[in-house]
Scaffold this active site. Sequence first.
Site, PDB file in Angstrom:
ATOM      1  N   ILE A 263      14.405   9.876  40.641  1.00 21.43           N
ATOM      2  CA  ILE A 263      13.338   9.900  39.242  1.00 21.43           C
ATOM      3  C   ILE A 263      14.003  11.127  38.586  1.00 21.43           C
ATOM      4  CG2 ILE A 263      11.244  10.014  38.148  1.00 21.43           C
ATOM      5  CD1 ILE A 263      10.979   9.077  41.818  1.00 21.43           C
ATOM      6  N   CYS A 264      14.153  11.081  37.380  1.00 18.38           N
ATOM      7  CA  CYS A 264      14.358  12.041  36.371  1.00 18.38           C
ATOM      8  C   CYS A 264      13.707  11.649  35.055  1.00 18.38           C
ATOM      9  CB  CYS A 264      15.965  12.438  36.389  1.00 18.38           C
ATOM     10  SG  CYS A 264      16.969  11.659  35.474  1.00 18.38           S
ATOM     11  N   TYR A 265      13.832  12.567  33.952  1.00 17.19           N
ATOM     12  CA  TYR A 265      13.188  12.361  32.762  1.00 17.19           C
ATOM     13  C   TYR A 265      13.634  10.838  32.226  1.00 17.19           C
ATOM     14  CZ  TYR A 265      10.945  12.848  28.172  1.00 17.19           C
ATOM     15  OH  TYR A 265      10.114  12.611  27.077  1.00 17.19           O
TER      16      TYR A 265
ATOM     17  N   ALA B  91      11.010   8.794  34.569  1.00 21.00           N
ATOM     18  CA  ALA B  91       9.612   9.442  34.529  1.00 21.00           C
ATOM     19  C   ALA B  91       8.764   9.201  33.309  1.00 21.00           C
ATOM     20  CB  ALA B  91       9.537  10.834  35.040  1.00 21.00           C
TER      21      ALA B  91
END
Length: 150
Positions: free
Chosen positions: A64-66, A108
């Site tokens: 998960i990242c932005y 995210a």
Amino acid sequence: MRVAVGSDDTYSVAGFIAEYLRRKGFEVKLVGALATGKPYPWPDVGFEVGSMVARGEVDYGVVICYTGTGVSIAANKVKGVRAALVTDARNAEGARKWNDANVLALSARLTSEELAKEIIDAFFAVREVDPSEAENIRKLKAVDTLGDTR
């Protein structure tokens, strides 16, 4: 089943995903901000989770990242990893069924807890790839071991 879950920041949805997988009976290994409690470089998250999958330390990974894009790109740099950035349950199911994805990448920013549950459930419900895609998946795996087969 063993799953590495990594995030570049302490997004609430990332923590939710790790806990949701635990409640479903998965053995969860935390990577990045989920392990340290502070921001962690997104390339490192993708590489670490991808490497854990490739080495067989875990069966699957969730990153998960932005946007989900960076960790997906980083994970896909690891030989043997097929990371798929998905935004809904149908794509998650297809990533497993038609592409034999072994790393699930999520944004995210776009993924609510309710959507995360749907995506996780769909991704891990697939037990085998669609036999009609076996040759395509073989081609992907051949690139890992033999170089470009075109």
